[in-house]
Motif scaffolding. Structure first.
Motif, PDB file in Angstrom:
ATOM      1  N   GLU A 135      -3.408  -9.205   0.806  1.00  0.00           N
ATOM      2  CA  GLU A 135      -3.538  -7.834   0.321  1.00  0.00           C
ATOM      3  C   GLU A 135      -4.973  -7.513  -0.070  1.00  0.00           C
ATOM      4  N   ALA A 136      -5.725  -8.536  -0.510  1.00  0.00           N
ATOM      5  CA  ALA A 136      -7.109  -8.306  -0.924  1.00  0.00           C
ATOM      6  C   ALA A 136      -7.968  -7.801   0.223  1.00  0.00           C
ATOM      7  N   THR A 137      -7.634  -8.232   1.428  1.00  0.00           N
ATOM      8  CA  THR A 137      -8.419  -7.799   2.597  1.00  0.00           C
ATOM      9  C   THR A 137      -7.686  -6.758   3.439  1.00  0.00           C
ATOM     10  N   ASN A 138      -6.418  -6.513   3.099  1.00  0.00           N
ATOM     11  CA  ASN A 138      -5.606  -5.529   3.827  1.00  0.00           C
ATOM     12  C   ASN A 138      -4.856  -4.687   2.810  1.00  0.00           C
ATOM     13  N   PRO A 139      -5.487  -3.650   2.250  1.00  0.00           N
ATOM     14  CA  PRO A 139      -4.864  -2.880   1.174  1.00  0.00           C
ATOM     15  C   PRO A 139      -3.466  -2.387   1.551  1.00  0.00           C
ATOM     16  N   ARG A 140      -2.566  -2.534   0.600  1.00  0.00           N
ATOM     17  CA  ARG A 140      -1.154  -2.234   0.835  1.00  0.00           C
ATOM     18  C   ARG A 140      -0.851  -0.764   0.577  1.00  0.00           C
ATOM     19  N   PRO A 141      -0.161  -0.081   1.504  1.00  0.00           N
ATOM     20  CA  PRO A 141       0.314   1.287   1.218  1.00  0.00           C
ATOM     21  C   PRO A 141       1.308   1.242   0.065  1.00  0.00           C
ATOM     22  N   LEU A 142       1.154   2.127  -0.900  1.00  0.00           N
ATOM     23  CA  LEU A 142       1.961   2.072  -2.111  1.00  0.00           C
ATOM     24  C   LEU A 142       3.085   3.103  -2.097  1.00  0.00           C
ATOM     25  N   ALA A 143       4.292   2.624  -2.236  1.00  0.00           N
ATOM     26  CA  ALA A 143       5.430   3.503  -2.479  1.00  0.00           C
ATOM     27  C   ALA A 143       5.499   3.806  -3.969  1.00  0.00           C
ATOM     28  N   THR A 144       6.191   4.880  -4.327  1.00  0.00           N
ATOM     29  CA  THR A 144       6.374   5.280  -5.717  1.00  0.00           C
ATOM     30  C   THR A 144       7.818   5.723  -5.932  1.00  0.00           C
ATOM     31  N   ALA A 145       8.137   6.067  -7.177  1.00  0.00           N
ATOM     32  CA  ALA A 145       9.457   6.632  -7.465  1.00  0.00           C
ATOM     33  C   ALA A 145       9.689   7.900  -6.658  1.00  0.00           C
ATOM     34  N   SER A 146       8.621   8.649  -6.390  1.00  0.00           N
ATOM     35  CA  SER A 146       8.751   9.853  -5.581  1.00  0.00           C
ATOM     36  C   SER A 146       9.205   9.518  -4.164  1.00  0.00           C
TER      37      SER A 146
END
Length: 393
Positions: free
Chosen positions: A289-300
């Motif tokens: 993840e440090a070199t491949n930023p993760r798309p972030l899900a949310t409560a929305s």
């Protein structure tokens, strides 16, 4: 949003969450080999877990289906034995923490636990490989307290197709249909998470009791095979079943699908199972993840699925199944089991009524278990005589 959050907590105090799927038993197996002194969920708020008693309380959880999952590379009698070990640790947890957890086998048990201020602890077996093609084993799991079985996990079983394997049965074989009928007869919920869309449709055609999806979201919102197509969601009203939206980012956020596929490949390249959540595995994930930023899900993100599922299936046919401790990644504001108020606050912000939210969190799940019990009570047919020879039929 703070006002919505305060209202969410008040609502959950009256109508707590019934969560359809939590993999704490498997995490305890992986991490400490069931040594509950090393991972005491009453006192150890470990960063290695999503679940412990203080966070369950903070999250407003009133009932939890604990998954007694075992991996599909555990075949035959090994799978059965491992499932029994999973059942045993759930029973150990309830015995160890009687002020917080109460074993529940019926809808009435769930209501009684809530009235006593305890968290109803139910069990669900994740994958038909746990019965080793034996209806007698299915019945034995039910007698031990298992109240749903997911027909497959990530791989096919000889009698049912998985969502993430190549189809062989075309849904259910004749023996697979007999499994569904026997589950109806004994009062075990048929769980259609993880199965192929054709298996979903076959099971809905055969089942005389409501089905559940213990942890699946809407395929129309995120096109992943683990999610439920609209035609299946629409059929739940006639069946009476419940689809419980999951929080797993790769199932709910389209941008996370490809990223997770690459992360899973990275795990395999390091000789690790892609579902591994041990400290070693999480270190590998963090480095990736440090070199491949993760798309972030949310409560929305989850709320988008619930909005769609309510529109298609109806408010009486949706619930929540987070899949905590069964996934390496969670939405940013649903990081662990303390996060449910954030989801309820988001739904309040979107205009959901408190009556609708009470069905989502508590009412629908209790109703569906009660309905399965009623179908079983009304069934006079004796145990099935189907044999292993029926498997290829």
């Amino acid at each position: 949003m703070n006002d919505h959050l305060a209202r969410a907590r008040e609502l959950l105090a009256a109508h707590p969450v019934v969560d359809g799927h939590n993999d704490l038993p498997w995490a305890l197996r992986q991490q400490v080999r069931y040594d509950l002194d090393r991972r005491d969920i009453a006192t150890d708020q470990s960063a290695d877990l999503h679940t412990d008693l203080p966070r369950l309380r903070a999250g407003g959880v009133g009932a939890q289906f604990w998954s007694v999952y075992v991996r599909t590379d555990m075949a035959g009698d090994d799978a059965v034995s491992a499932t029994l070990e999973q059942i045993d640790v759930v029973r150990q947890l309830a015995a160890r923490h009687p002020a917080d957890l109460r074993l529940a086998f019926t809808a009435d048990d769930m209501e009684a636990a809530r009235a006593d201020g305890r968290i109803a602890s139910l069990m669900g077996a994740e994958g038909g490989h746990s019965i080793n093609n034996s209806l007698a084993t299915l019945r034995a799991l039910h007698r031990l307290g298992v109240r749903y079985m997911t027909l497959t996990h990530n791989d096919n079983v000889p009698w049912a197709d998985s969502a993430t394997d190549s189809p062989v049965a075309g849904g259910l074989t004749r023996f697979g249909e007999e499994v569904v009928r026997e589950m109806n007869r004994i009062g075990m919920l048929v769980d259609l998470s993880h199965v192929s869309a054709d298996t979903m449709r076959c099971a809905l055609r055969v089942s005389t009791a409501p089905v559940i999806f213990s942890h699946s979201s809407a395929r129309a919102v995120c096109d992943h095979p683990r999610n439920v197509p609209d035609d299946v969601l629409a059929s739940l009203a006639a069946n009476g079943g419940v689809a419980m939206a999951t929080f797993v980012p790769k199932f709910i956020l389209p941008e996370a699908v490809a990223w997770t596929r690459a992360a899973d490949e990275n795990m395999r390249a390091h000789g690790l199972h892609h579902l591994d959540t041990t400290a070693e595995a999480m270190a590998v994930h963090r480095a990736f993840e440090a070199t491949n930023p993760r798309p972030l899900a949310t409560a929305s993100t989850v709320a988008d699925h619930l909005d769609h599922m309510r529109e298609v299936a109806g408010i009486d046919h949706i619930g929540i199944g987070g899949d905590f401790d069964g996934t390496a990644f969670t939405p940013s504001d649903l990081a662990d089991v303390a996060g449910y108020p954030n989801l309820i606050a988001e739904l309040l912000r979107r205009g959901w009524s408190e009556g609708d939210l009470a069905k989502l969190t508590w009412g629908n799940a209790v109703r569906v278990l009660r309905a399965a019990e009623s179908v079983a009570a009304a069934t006079t047919r004796g145990p099935s005589n189907a044999t292993r020879e029926s498997l290829d039929g």
